[in-house]
Design a protein around this motif. Sequence first.
Motif, PDB file in Angstrom:
ATOM      1  N   GLN A 107     -12.719  -0.538 -25.682  1.00 32.78           N
ATOM      2  CA  GLN A 107     -11.940  -1.642 -25.663  1.00 32.78           C
ATOM      3  C   GLN A 107     -11.028  -1.487 -26.852  1.00 32.78           C
ATOM      4  N   ARG A 108     -11.666  -1.070 -28.079  1.00 27.66           N
ATOM      5  CA  ARG A 108     -10.736  -1.054 -29.292  1.00 27.66           C
ATOM      6  C   ARG A 108      -9.669  -0.137 -29.058  1.00 27.66           C
ATOM      7  N   ASP A 109      -9.654   0.871 -28.392  1.00 25.22           N
ATOM      8  CA  ASP A 109      -8.591   1.835 -27.984  1.00 25.22           C
ATOM      9  C   ASP A 109      -7.571   1.119 -27.093  1.00 25.22           C
ATOM     10  N   ARG A 110      -8.091   0.290 -26.322  1.00 21.75           N
ATOM     11  CA  ARG A 110      -7.044  -0.337 -25.294  1.00 21.75           C
ATOM     12  C   ARG A 110      -6.022  -1.338 -26.334  1.00 21.75           C
ATOM     13  N   LEU A 111      -6.447  -1.798 -27.420  1.00 19.76           N
ATOM     14  CA  LEU A 111      -6.102  -2.612 -28.281  1.00 19.76           C
ATOM     15  C   LEU A 111      -4.930  -1.959 -29.280  1.00 19.76           C
ATOM     16  N   THR A 112      -5.610  -0.919 -29.816  1.00 26.14           N
ATOM     17  CA  THR A 112      -4.897  -0.117 -30.731  1.00 26.14           C
ATOM     18  C   THR A 112      -3.549   0.841 -30.266  1.00 26.14           C
ATOM     19  N   THR A 113      -3.865   1.106 -28.731  1.00 29.15           N
ATOM     20  CA  THR A 113      -2.744   1.762 -28.207  1.00 29.15           C
ATOM     21  C   THR A 113      -1.534   0.710 -27.780  1.00 29.15           C
ATOM     22  N   PHE A 114      -1.920  -0.309 -27.922  1.00 26.91           N
ATOM     23  CA  PHE A 114      -0.789  -1.316 -27.801  1.00 26.91           C
ATOM     24  C   PHE A 114       0.154  -1.361 -28.981  1.00 26.91           C
ATOM     25  N   LEU A 115      -0.497  -1.449 -30.036  1.00 27.99           N
ATOM     26  CA  LEU A 115       0.034  -1.208 -31.442  1.00 27.99           C
ATOM     27  C   LEU A 115       0.841   0.002 -31.730  1.00 27.99           C
ATOM     28  N   ASP A 116       0.138   1.115 -31.064  1.00 23.49           N
ATOM     29  CA  ASP A 116       0.514   2.545 -31.375  1.00 23.49           C
ATOM     30  C   ASP A 116       0.261   3.214 -30.032  1.00 23.49           C
ATOM     31  N   PRO A 117       1.425   3.473 -29.020  1.00 20.50           N
ATOM     32  CA  PRO A 117       1.102   3.965 -27.804  1.00 20.50           C
ATOM     33  C   PRO A 117       0.964   5.324 -27.935  1.00 20.50           C
ATOM     34  N   SER A 118       1.062   6.069 -28.922  1.00 20.54           N
ATOM     35  CA  SER A 118       0.717   7.549 -29.220  1.00 20.54           C
ATOM     36  C   SER A 118      -0.707   7.786 -29.523  1.00 20.54           C
ATOM     37  N   ALA A 119      -1.287   6.683 -29.826  1.00 20.94           N
ATOM     38  CA  ALA A 119      -2.653   6.573 -30.340  1.00 20.94           C
ATOM     39  C   ALA A 119      -3.694   7.401 -29.423  1.00 20.94           C
ATOM     40  N   ASP A 120      -3.612   7.226 -28.075  1.00 20.30           N
ATOM     41  CA  ASP A 120      -4.425   7.926 -27.157  1.00 20.30           C
ATOM     42  C   ASP A 120      -3.575   8.308 -26.115  1.00 20.30           C
ATOM     43  N   PRO A 121      -3.052   9.538 -26.117  1.00 22.10           N
ATOM     44  CA  PRO A 121      -2.001   9.778 -25.066  1.00 22.10           C
ATOM     45  C   PRO A 121      -2.716  10.380 -23.818  1.00 22.10           C
ATOM     46  N   LEU A 122      -4.027  10.876 -23.954  1.00 21.68           N
ATOM     47  CA  LEU A 122      -4.645  11.309 -22.657  1.00 21.68           C
ATOM     48  C   LEU A 122      -5.419  10.343 -22.068  1.00 21.68           C
ATOM     49  N   GLY A 123      -5.702   9.110 -22.738  1.00 23.07           N
ATOM     50  CA  GLY A 123      -6.617   8.101 -22.241  1.00 23.07           C
ATOM     51  C   GLY A 123      -5.734   6.854 -21.713  1.00 23.07           C
ATOM     52  N   ILE A 124      -5.882   5.732 -22.478  1.00 14.34           N
ATOM     53  CA  ILE A 124      -5.156   4.341 -21.925  1.00 14.34           C
ATOM     54  C   ILE A 124      -3.955   4.414 -22.423  1.00 14.34           C
ATOM     55  N   GLY A 125      -3.414   5.228 -23.244  1.00 17.92           N
ATOM     56  CA  GLY A 125      -2.016   5.409 -23.472  1.00 17.92           C
ATOM     57  C   GLY A 125      -1.376   6.121 -22.332  1.00 17.92           C
ATOM     58  N   TYR A 126      -1.788   6.992 -21.826  1.00 18.56           N
ATOM     59  CA  TYR A 126      -1.388   7.701 -20.678  1.00 18.56           C
ATOM     60  C   TYR A 126      -1.216   6.787 -19.452  1.00 18.56           C
ATOM     61  N   GLN A 127      -2.389   6.036 -19.168  1.00 19.45           N
ATOM     62  CA  GLN A 127      -2.404   5.126 -18.180  1.00 19.45           C
ATOM     63  C   GLN A 127      -1.243   3.822 -18.208  1.00 19.45           C
ATOM     64  N   THR A 128      -1.112   3.435 -19.552  1.00 19.95           N
ATOM     65  CA  THR A 128       0.047   2.200 -19.663  1.00 19.95           C
ATOM     66  C   THR A 128       1.417   2.721 -19.448  1.00 19.95           C
ATOM     67  N   GLN A 129       1.485   4.192 -19.803  1.00 21.15           N
ATOM     68  CA  GLN A 129       2.691   4.720 -19.701  1.00 21.15           C
ATOM     69  C   GLN A 129       3.170   4.926 -18.361  1.00 21.15           C
ATOM     70  N   GLN A 130       1.896   5.363 -17.331  1.00 18.34           N
ATOM     71  CA  GLN A 130       2.161   5.351 -15.888  1.00 18.34           C
ATOM     72  C   GLN A 130       2.571   4.242 -15.233  1.00 18.34           C
ATOM     73  N   VAL A 131       1.775   3.200 -15.922  1.00 21.58           N
ATOM     74  CA  VAL A 131       2.145   1.764 -15.282  1.00 21.58           C
ATOM     75  C   VAL A 131       3.563   1.237 -15.453  1.00 21.58           C
ATOM     76  N   ARG A 132       4.045   1.494 -16.553  1.00 21.48           N
ATOM     77  CA  ARG A 132       5.433   1.195 -16.988  1.00 21.48           C
ATOM     78  C   ARG A 132       6.278   2.056 -16.107  1.00 21.48           C
ATOM     79  N   GLU A 133       6.063   3.442 -16.009  1.00 18.53           N
ATOM     80  CA  GLU A 133       7.012   4.070 -15.110  1.00 18.53           C
ATOM     81  C   GLU A 133       6.953   3.634 -13.768  1.00 18.53           C
ATOM     82  N   ALA A 134       5.818   3.263 -13.398  1.00 16.36           N
ATOM     83  CA  ALA A 134       5.774   2.955 -12.084  1.00 16.36           C
ATOM     84  C   ALA A 134       6.578   1.735 -11.699  1.00 16.36           C
ATOM     85  N   ILE A 135       6.612   0.585 -12.649  1.00 18.19           N
ATOM     86  CA  ILE A 135       7.504  -0.618 -12.453  1.00 18.19           C
ATOM     87  C   ILE A 135       8.865  -0.246 -12.517  1.00 18.19           C
ATOM     88  N   GLY A 136       9.178   0.601 -13.644  1.00 12.37           N
ATOM     89  CA  GLY A 136      10.548   0.984 -13.857  1.00 12.37           C
ATOM     90  C   GLY A 136      11.306   1.770 -12.590  1.00 12.37           C
TER      91      GLY A 136
END
Length: 363
Positions: A207-236
């Motif tokens: 859960q802490r990774d999910r919050l810190t990734t919001f502040l720094d999207p590169s903090a977890d590029p293979l985990g939640i950072g990748y997931q949120t990037q895919q979500v934004r790409e899908a919407i875009g």
Amino acid sequence: MRELLLRGDVVLVVTALVLSLVGALLVGSATRAEAGSTVFVKHLVNLAVGLVMAGALLRLDRHTLRALAPVLYLLSIAALVVVLGPLGSTVNGSRSWVELPVGLSVQPSELAKVALCVALPMVLADAAERGRAPTTRDVLVSGAVVGVPVLLVLAQPDLGSALVLLALSVGVLVASGVRWPWLAGLALVAGGAVLAAFTTPVLSGYQRDRLTTFLDPSADPLGIGYQTQQVREAIGSGGLLGSGLGAGELTQSGRIPFQETDFVFSVAGEELGFLGGAVIIALYGLLVARIGLAAARADHFGRLVCVGVATWFGVQVVENVGMNLGVMPVTGLPLPFLSYGGSSMFACWLAIALVVSAAPRER
């Protein structure tokens, strides 16, 4: 369903039903490659059960509901205590579920929202009926009523649900006419809870990774950072009109984990496009507006109940859509009526029943 339409605001009930059915289509599209029509059917079953539960709650008039508010509140507290014991199960770092013997699981924090929407107005309505602001005793009792479930939810830990409980409580307190120093104190408490989430081991590492990734999207590029990037790409990638239901490349490839729950709005963004997403948001706006209309014609207790429900829905929609768009941290909150999940669907339809019971339509 017939009872909801007869006793309540038809526009309100139909809007909630349309959102639930749209959710079934989006959930079915997100899961059909992996599970066929299984999750789609389960979503409809959850909707049917939610309607039955709402109909059962409507058998209680608002006076009986007010009298039973302490019982509902204590039952929700008992469920939150149980989830922290051996019967609780952990999902994504949060011990938020209770496994039932029949093979089903329940998330008590969702039902706690319903209970708080009647328990807090029960405490504060008396002052409003006497034409005065809540006294110090009223506010302190309200603080205890809110604090117990919030602390139990934080112990799971589930920061998102705890913040929703606090938000709906603020809405009810403001509507009750509580004086601003108390509201400022509550804001400090909420801010302290968020600060503690970042600086102490209250939250799990996931859960802490999910919050810190919001502040720094590169903090977890293979985990939640990748997931949120895919979500934004899908919407875009959806553009104005989307790729068509069932035709979204990212959605159908299964590259977005938990898309049917946390990120169901990304299905709408990719497959229904900007216009489809805008219509969904407009439906939520209509839903909250109709609850506000119900509050305007209800008695003091019913008005506070409606304000609590409207605040709950409004805050949760803003948070969920915001985390899909990347402008809010990922907290795991479902999108009301749309996201897959029995507990969320049941709680949302019980909330609609509360509004209908609190402010029945004039015949």
